[in-house]
Design an enzyme around this catalytic site. Structure first.
Site, mmCIF file in Angstrom:
data_model
loop_
_atom_site.group_PDB
_atom_site.id
_atom_site.type_symbol
_atom_site.label_atom_id
_atom_site.label_comp_id
_atom_site.label_asym_id
_atom_site.label_seq_id
_atom_site.Cartn_x
_atom_site.Cartn_y
_atom_site.Cartn_z
ATOM 1 N N LYS A 79 0.841 -1.202 0.000
ATOM 2 C CA LYS A 79 0.000 0.000 0.000
ATOM 3 C C LYS A 79 0.870 1.244 0.000
ATOM 4 C CE LYS A 79 -3.945 1.942 2.626
ATOM 5 N NZ LYS A 79 -4.793 1.768 3.818
ATOM 6 N N SER A 154 -9.818 1.716 2.934
ATOM 7 C CA SER A 154 -8.897 2.460 2.101
ATOM 8 C C SER A 154 -7.876 1.604 1.347
ATOM 9 C CB SER A 154 -8.128 3.462 2.972
ATOM 10 O OG SER A 154 -7.316 2.791 3.915
ATOM 11 N N SER A 178 -10.024 -0.846 7.007
ATOM 12 C CA SER A 178 -9.421 -0.582 5.687
ATOM 13 C C SER A 178 -8.742 -1.768 5.028
ATOM 14 C CB SER A 178 -8.420 0.570 5.789
ATOM 15 O OG SER A 178 -9.106 1.800 5.802
#
Ligand SMILES: [Zn+2]
Lengths: 485, 484
Positions: A79, A154, A178
């Site tokens: 990420k 997210s 997330s």
């Protein structure tokens, strides 16, 4: 080639160690897959093919010398909120548009040491603030199951990339769901570890008391491999806990007999999508048929979780994001407008609307005159929520619940209504407030053919039980093996 | 007319002498090239996390114990949020609601008083220092040096219980001495490692309520503190007498013009949005740790002063002056260790030695090795006086010759032929020479004009360039003047 990108870590490991394939071949297969699908999905903010090839060659040397652990030579995605030296790290924000990471996050350093191959930095919501990956300054990410739908957020890029077989496993971060919510939306397996299990050093902070890094894979077993690599105490993160790291894979015995599983009523209340309810109840019964016991319980403060979360998380965020002021790195705007002008223009131009909304909310919650009514009260409720879980875990080993109220929603469906967007995290937020491990895994398909997930929440630092139950479920079902077209 | 009394509280920021910064491994030393002592952590890069330097806590405990605070077994860290270029994270990690030390007191004694006054303390907390903004006049650019950013600080807060600039000065000097004795802070006000803000208000004599206070900043010497307090008391008194009211505000001391100027009022004060620092655990200090530090506390100024009185039989005043600074006391003891004439050493240290040290502003240094005259040289010099080799007067000139070199006093005396003339025959002939042809003056002396003796002594000293043994000269003179 398509068989290479479908390999699990264990399968890839066996073939790499047997020298049937090289890490470089495996890596090239994934790089080609990324090349072919990135345009459609926009899962990556940056790809790192050169770094990946160099790491793959190094991994091949290690494999040849017999010095290869489980992750050696395995392509992974990270990420873009996690720093990896030599990569651009943006947190999906325009304010860090050309920010080159000057050091490695501890999780990245541990993956490198294990010989993992970094194929790129994955898209996400800006500073991990969002539930749909629509808040990225680098364009939204699409759900591989239906490109008109969001992948969740997210860590939307991290989940979508694994589902789209652009990497075998990936790292996400989970502040209020997330990792788990996008895992559910994309039909993959994602774990938010216990707060303190994994180092946050080098992870761009959203809400420090809630953030946790975790693995996403196509199976519990793959996630367990990655967790083993990244978990453990880190001197550089004072909130990481010095507990021994078990061998999570050897905990995957397939045996759940006698496991006491609690189903919290509040998570099966009205508003839960029918398809989701059916799939999650079926998952519970599956575990029962394997020897676990099921019982309904109550987590009475659940209804306050979202309000509590949005006060604590935004308060911490308002402080954590103060450093992006145009002074030392990142974007600087209004250089000729004086100090205050520079601050204002840099932050007005550099941050997206959701980030600004949360900074304002958090600043307000901490302000003189409001602190007691908002932030201090939220901390008290957080304690009550934690107590809810403690009292359930006095008698049960696991909590089983849906991961999300609905399957993946359409792109643009909730962007105008932040409150509706916040509600999509209603089942995941409590585990962050209580610091507990939560595993999301697929358990069904909606009428539209979209993945549905359920989650298992465990006791602090008892990832083993959570993973064991998830793995036992996956041994007996094939939802996790289904792939998007 | 109403008489007013001043109510003064001081906040001292002491930079700690740890090797590294409070939350990263960078050097905490002063004087490096700009931004040399920085790393991703102390310039607030994304993703960094603070790691507490335990030495800072140890210094906090040590200081707390030395000034009689209650050490808190659990304290915690908070964030103080505000935007400024010298604050890279946009917040300062400090202690707010639960500091490491509560209470305590510093005992002071004003000159001429025979009793101590105990100044109560509110608290001590630990925090990180900020960087420094620099304006470059050549390029008209604002620059920031982050070397100081993350250097550990102790903030020591007194109760508003000081009544005058003299008390404030005595309190600060005593506090600085204690920190220096503990070797936790070098106490250098000019370099900013010992900084002070003063909260000042006035109220009618005998009142119990506090008046509206002004906070005075930019006080970078003891003199500034004292002058600013005097100025502020006068300003506030005049204002109140003129029927004006005092505004709660922050004021800056202007060292050149010796006035305070308004910087910001309470209305424009920051809302720091304190909340507890989620990146650090609450700080637990075990009873064992506190006990160990207690056992390792060095001798402190008050104890040392008492010992100087009993061990060296010094007057209380001398002991107080000598022990007010650790380096001075160390120097004194080193000299006495070599030549045991404590009172003479004390006189020399308080006179000549401190004059030079203060002139050269060595009063900021804690290392006596850097002083221009070593304790060994001073001891040697006093030994030469005591054994009659030189007079006190000659010794003063020898002292000047000892500055900035490692010559022995004996070799200077020898080199310059400064040995005292103590040979009676030689002195007798000099005396006779001086008296020859001075019959009228001799007559005056004999007629009772005692002070003529001084005149003759002066003449003899002149002739011998001050080397004549004054005691012998006196003896011979008297004898000659009496006999006919
Ligand atoms: Zn540093």
């Amino acid at each position: 080639m398509s068989d290479l990108i479908s390999l699990s870590i264990d399968e890839a490991r066996r073939r790499l160690d047997a020298r049937e394939i090289s890490s470089l071949e495996l890596t090239e297969a994934f790089l080609a897959r990324i090349e072919a699908t990135q345009g459609k999905l926009n899962t990556f903010i940056s790809t790192t093919p050169e770094m990946a090839r160099a790491q793959a060659e190094e991994a091949d040397r290690r494999i040849a010398s017999g010095d290869a652990g489980p992750l050696c030579g395995i392509p992974v995605g990270v990420k873009d909120i996690i720093l990896a030296r030599g990569t651009r790290t943006t947190a999906a924000s325009a304010i860090l548009k050309s920010y080159e990471a000057p050091y490695d996050a501890t999780v990245v350093a541990r993956m490198r040491a294990a010989g993992a191959v970094l194929v790129g930095k994955l898209n996400c919501d800006e500073f991990a603030m969002g539930s749909s990956n629509e808040n990225s300054a680098y364009g939204l990410t699409r759900n591989p199951w239906d490109t008109d739908r969001v992948p969740g957020g997210s860590s939307g890029g991290s989940a979508a990339a694994v589902a789209a077989r652009q990497c075998i496993v990936s790292l996400g971060t989970d502040t209020g769901g997330s990792i788990r919510q996008p895992a559910a939306f994309c039909g993959v397996t994602g774990l938010k570890p216990t707060y303190g299990r994994v180092s946050r050093y080098g992870v761009i902070a959203f809400a420090s008391s809630l953030d946790q890094v975790g693995p996403i894979g196509r199976s519990v077993r793959d996630a367990a491999h990655l967790l083993r690599t990244i978990a453990g105490h880190d001197r550089l993160d004072s909130t990481s806990v010095d507990n021994p790291v078990p061998d999570y894979c050897s905990a995957l015995t397939g045996d759940v007999r006698g496991l006491r599983v609690a189903l919290p009523r509040e998570y099966f209340a009205d508003g839960l999508d029918d398809d989701v309810r059916r799939a999650v109840q079926a998952a519970a019964q599956q575990l029962q048929s394997l020897g676990a016991t099921l019982e309904d319980v109550s987590l009475p403060h659940t209804e306050y979780a979202i309000a509590t979360y949005y006060l604590i998380a935004t308060a911490e965020a308002s402080s954590n994001l103060a450093r992006y002021d145009g002074t030392r790195y990142g974007v600087r705007l209004g250089n000729d407008s004086g100090l205050l002008g520079m601050y204002r223009k840099t932050r007005a131009g550099g941050f997206g609307p959701e980030v600004k909304r949360r900074i304002m909310l958090g600043t307000h919650a901490l302000s003189a005159g409001y602190y007691d009514a908002y932030y201090a009260k939220a901390q008290k409720v957080r304690t009550l929520i934690r107590r809810d879980f403690n009292s359930v875990f006095a008698n049960y080993d696991l909590i089983l619940a849906p991961t999300t109220p609905t399957p993946a929603f359409k792109i643009g469906e909730k962007t105008d209504d932040p409150l509706q967007m916040y509600l999509t995290d209603i089942f995941t937020i409590s585990a962050n407030l209580a610091g507990l491990p939560g595993l999301a895994l697929p358990c069904g398909s909606s009428a539209d053919g979209l993945p549905i997930g359920f989650q298992l929440i465990g006791k602090p630092f008892d990832e083993e039980t959570v993973l064991r139950a998830g793995d036992a479920y996956q041994r007996d079902t094939d939802w996790h093996t289904r792939l998007p077209q | 007319m109403t008489d007013f009394e001043a109510v003064i509280g001081l906040e001292v920021h002491a930079e700690l002498l740890t090797a590294s910064k409070i939350f990263c491994g960078c050097s905490a030393k002063f004087g490096a090239a700009p931004n040399e002592n920085t790393c991703p952590l102390c310039i607030g890069m994304p993703g960094v996390l603070p790691v507490l330097n335990r030495q800072v806590v140890e210094f906090g405990i040590k200081t707390g114990l030395a000034i009689h605070c209650e050490i808190q077994q659990r304290s915690r860290w908070s964030r103080k949020n505000y935007f400024y270029p010298d604050l890279p994270k946009g917040y300062q990690i400090t202690q707010y609601d639960l500091p490491i030390c509560l209470g305590g007191h510093v005992d002071i004694r004003l000159e001429g008083e025979d009793q101590d006054r105990s100044i109560p303390l509110t608290r001590i907390h630990m925090e990180e220092d900020t960087g420094k903004n620099i304006h470059d006049a050549h390029t008209d650019a604002s620059l920031v040096d982050y070397n100081r950013c993350g250097v550990p600080l102790l903030e020591i807060v007194s109760e508003p219980d000081l009544r005058s600039s003299a008390e404030a000065g005595a309190y600060l000097r005593k506090l600085r001495a204690i920190l220096q004795y503990l070797q936790v802070c070098d106490g250098n006000m000019e370099e900013g490692s010992f900084r002070c803000d003063a909260n000042i208000s006035i109220r009618p004599q005998g009142a119990t309520e506090l008046g509206t206070k002004a906070e005075i900043k930019n006080l970078n010497s003891f003199r500034s503190v004292e002058r600013a307090i005097d100025y502020e008391i006068e300003r506030q008194t005049k204002a109140i007498r003129a029927g004006e009211s005092i505004v709660q505000e922050t004021r800056l001391w202007d060292t050149d013009r010796e006035v305070t100027r308004s910087m910001r009022s309470k209305e424009s004060a920051h809302d720091y949005r304190y909340f507890s620092e989620p990146d650090l655990l609450p700080l637990d200090v075990s009873a064992d740790w506190i006990e160990r530090v207690k056992g390792e506390l060095p001798e402190l100024p008050d104890e040392r002063s008492a010992r100087f009185v009993s061990e060296y039989e010094l007057p209380a005043y001398d002991a107080e002056v000598l022990t007010a600074r650790k380096d001075v006391a160390d120097y004194f003891e080193a000299a006495v260790g070599i030549h045991r004439n404590p009172k003479a050493v004390s006189n020399w240290v308080m006179g000549e030695v401190l004059r030079i040290v203060n002139d050269r502003k060595l009063d900021q240094e804690l290392v006596i090795e850097a002083w221009p005259v070593s304790a060994q040289q001073l001891a040697g010099l006093i030994a030469l006086i005591d054994d009659g080799t030189i007079s006190g007067k000659i010794a003063k000139s020898v002292f000047e010759d000892l500055l900035d070199n490692d010559k022995s006093p004996a070799s200077v005396v020898e080199e310059k032929g400064l040995s005292q003339v103590s040979d009676s025959a030689e002195l007798e002939s000099i005396v006779d020479g001086v008296l020859a042809g001075q019959d009228d003056k001799i007559a005056e002396y004999r007629a009772g004009k005692e002070k003529m003796l001084g005149f003759f002594v002066g003449q003899i000293m002149k002739k011998t360039q001050g080397k004549a043994n004054p005691k012998l000269v006196n003896e011979i003179l008297r004898k000659r003047l009496q006999s006919n």
